[in-house]
Design a protein around this motif. Structure first.
Motif, mmCIF file in Angstrom:
data_model
loop_
_atom_site.group_PDB
_atom_site.id
_atom_site.type_symbol
_atom_site.label_atom_id
_atom_site.label_comp_id
_atom_site.label_asym_id
_atom_site.label_seq_id
_atom_site.Cartn_x
_atom_site.Cartn_y
_atom_site.Cartn_z
ATOM 1 N N TYR A 72 -56.452 19.619 28.944
ATOM 2 C CA TYR A 72 -54.901 19.216 28.532
ATOM 3 C C TYR A 72 -54.232 19.045 29.829
ATOM 4 N N THR A 73 -54.460 20.157 30.725
ATOM 5 C CA THR A 73 -53.494 20.072 31.963
ATOM 6 C C THR A 73 -53.874 18.853 32.927
ATOM 7 N N ALA A 74 -55.177 18.514 33.049
ATOM 8 C CA ALA A 74 -55.364 17.354 33.868
ATOM 9 C C ALA A 74 -54.903 15.991 33.477
ATOM 10 N N LEU A 75 -55.147 16.083 31.760
ATOM 11 C CA LEU A 75 -54.477 14.645 31.071
ATOM 12 C C LEU A 75 -53.269 14.608 31.417
ATOM 13 N N SER A 76 -52.424 15.774 31.117
ATOM 14 C CA SER A 76 -50.847 15.670 31.204
ATOM 15 C C SER A 76 -50.343 15.369 32.539
ATOM 16 N N VAL A 77 -50.999 16.056 33.773
ATOM 17 C CA VAL A 77 -50.632 16.030 35.176
ATOM 18 C C VAL A 77 -51.170 14.250 35.520
ATOM 19 N N CYS A 78 -52.090 13.961 35.252
ATOM 20 C CA CYS A 78 -52.705 12.723 35.772
ATOM 21 C C CYS A 78 -51.732 11.660 34.824
ATOM 22 N N LEU A 79 -51.546 11.818 33.821
ATOM 23 C CA LEU A 79 -50.333 10.898 33.424
ATOM 24 C C LEU A 79 -49.016 11.171 33.109
ATOM 25 N N SER A 80 -48.749 11.889 34.170
ATOM 26 C CA SER A 80 -47.190 12.785 34.276
ATOM 27 C C SER A 80 -46.060 11.471 33.980
ATOM 28 N N ALA A 81 -46.331 10.291 34.294
ATOM 29 C CA ALA A 81 -45.217 9.343 34.224
ATOM 30 C C ALA A 81 -44.837 9.164 32.754
ATOM 31 N N VAL A 82 -45.621 9.336 31.857
ATOM 32 C CA VAL A 82 -45.431 9.350 30.292
ATOM 33 C C VAL A 82 -45.432 10.866 29.881
ATOM 34 N N SER A 83 -45.993 11.924 30.338
ATOM 35 C CA SER A 83 -46.256 13.307 29.811
ATOM 36 C C SER A 83 -44.743 14.037 29.830
ATOM 37 N N TYR A 84 -43.804 13.737 30.740
ATOM 38 C CA TYR A 84 -42.681 14.430 30.918
ATOM 39 C C TYR A 84 -41.353 13.551 30.563
ATOM 40 N N GLY A 85 -40.315 13.987 30.177
ATOM 41 C CA GLY A 85 -39.019 13.254 30.230
ATOM 42 C C GLY A 85 -38.609 12.700 28.887
ATOM 43 N N PRO A 86 -37.556 12.221 28.759
ATOM 44 C CA PRO A 86 -36.779 11.720 27.559
ATOM 45 C C PRO A 86 -37.743 11.099 26.580
ATOM 46 N N VAL A 87 -38.215 10.055 27.317
ATOM 47 C CA VAL A 87 -39.516 9.488 26.332
ATOM 48 C C VAL A 87 -41.008 9.873 26.720
ATOM 49 N N GLN A 88 -41.656 10.442 26.018
ATOM 50 C CA GLN A 88 -42.857 11.043 26.524
ATOM 51 C C GLN A 88 -43.948 10.609 25.478
ATOM 52 N N ILE A 89 -45.218 10.432 25.871
ATOM 53 C CA ILE A 89 -46.492 10.276 25.139
ATOM 54 C C ILE A 89 -47.102 11.283 25.871
ATOM 55 N N ARG A 90 -47.349 12.418 25.439
ATOM 56 C CA ARG A 90 -48.224 13.503 26.226
ATOM 57 C C ARG A 90 -49.669 13.423 25.341
ATOM 58 N N ILE A 91 -50.483 12.390 25.898
ATOM 59 C CA ILE A 91 -51.773 12.280 25.269
ATOM 60 C C ILE A 91 -52.642 13.561 25.104
ATOM 61 N N SER A 92 -52.567 14.571 25.838
ATOM 62 C CA SER A 92 -53.037 15.875 25.892
ATOM 63 C C SER A 92 -52.600 16.463 24.415
ATOM 64 N N GLU A 93 -51.566 16.122 24.069
ATOM 65 C CA GLU A 93 -51.215 16.876 22.659
ATOM 66 C C GLU A 93 -52.170 16.579 21.648
ATOM 67 N N ALA A 94 -52.838 15.475 21.685
ATOM 68 C CA ALA A 94 -53.987 15.106 20.593
ATOM 69 C C ALA A 94 -54.890 16.444 20.531
ATOM 70 N N MET A 95 -54.959 17.326 21.653
ATOM 71 C CA MET A 95 -55.954 18.686 21.646
ATOM 72 C C MET A 95 -55.023 19.474 20.828
ATOM 73 N N THR A 96 -54.125 19.385 20.142
ATOM 74 C CA THR A 96 -53.421 20.349 19.269
ATOM 75 C C THR A 96 -54.228 20.214 17.671
ATOM 76 N N LEU A 97 -55.121 19.385 17.875
ATOM 77 C CA LEU A 97 -56.030 19.021 16.571
ATOM 78 C C LEU A 97 -57.376 20.126 16.778
ATOM 79 N N LEU A 98 -57.717 20.358 18.051
ATOM 80 C CA LEU A 98 -58.877 21.315 18.227
ATOM 81 C C LEU A 98 -58.653 22.477 17.231
ATOM 82 N N PRO A 99 -57.965 23.312 16.810
ATOM 83 C CA PRO A 99 -58.131 24.178 16.045
ATOM 84 C C PRO A 99 -58.599 23.855 14.626
#
Length: 174
Positions: free
Chosen positions: A17-44
């Protein structure tokens, strides 16, 4: 041995989760964000224990974003963003067995809705300097759109891939 495997699995989830977010930090943070790692919230969907890896990964991502200055939400996101991910992962777990065409579609809705509200509120506070309903709605819609791509598209695809991989599914279900 079982406890060690459990901890290793959760550490791996957090690290991915952290590696995906940090590697894709340009889209992981900020007013417009697509945090791809959030897909992992379906792991439960594969077990309540997976909530910890996702939550720790989110916290680490927000912590790194705070210290590097990449995350404009700063310390606010470390607390509220992480809590949002934890709550959404719990809700995703709760509805995991409700399926449409054998897919846990409802499990993708909590991360979209919870993050739209919480991260939308955080962004509103930071961008507008306080609560403003128009700014909040705009931010919430933008966050929901990014979360939709991360959870409803990438997350459900991830679930399908895991469910079709017997070994991976077994590892995540322990």
């Amino acid at each position: 041995m079982k406890k060690t495997n459990y901890m290793a699995n959760q550490a791996m989830i957090a690290a991915i989760y952290t590696a995906l977010s940090v590697c894709l930090s340009a889209v992981s943070y900020g007013p417009v964000q697509i945090r791809i790692s959030e897909a992992m919230t379906l792991l439960p969907v594969f077990g309540i224990h997976n909530i910890w890896g996702v939550t720790i990964g989110c916290f680490m991502t927000n912590l790194i974003g705070f210290f590097t200055g990449a995350n404009i939400l700063g310390g606010l996101d470390m607390i509220f963003g992480t809590a949002a991910t934890f709550a959404a992962a719990l809700m995703s777990y709760a509805v995991r067995n409700i399926r449409f065409k054998n897919m846990p579609v409802l499990s993708a809705i909590p991360p979209i809705a919870v993050n739209a509200v919480v991260i939308g509120w955080e962004l509103c506070i930071v961008v507008a300097g306080g609560f403003n309903s128009v700014v909040f709605m705009a931010q919430a819609v933008a966050v929901a759109a990014g979360q939709f791509l991360s959870c409803m598209v990438a997350g459900l695809l991830m679930v399908r891939i895991i469910e079709n991989n017997k070994e991976l599914k077994q590892r995540l279900s322990k």
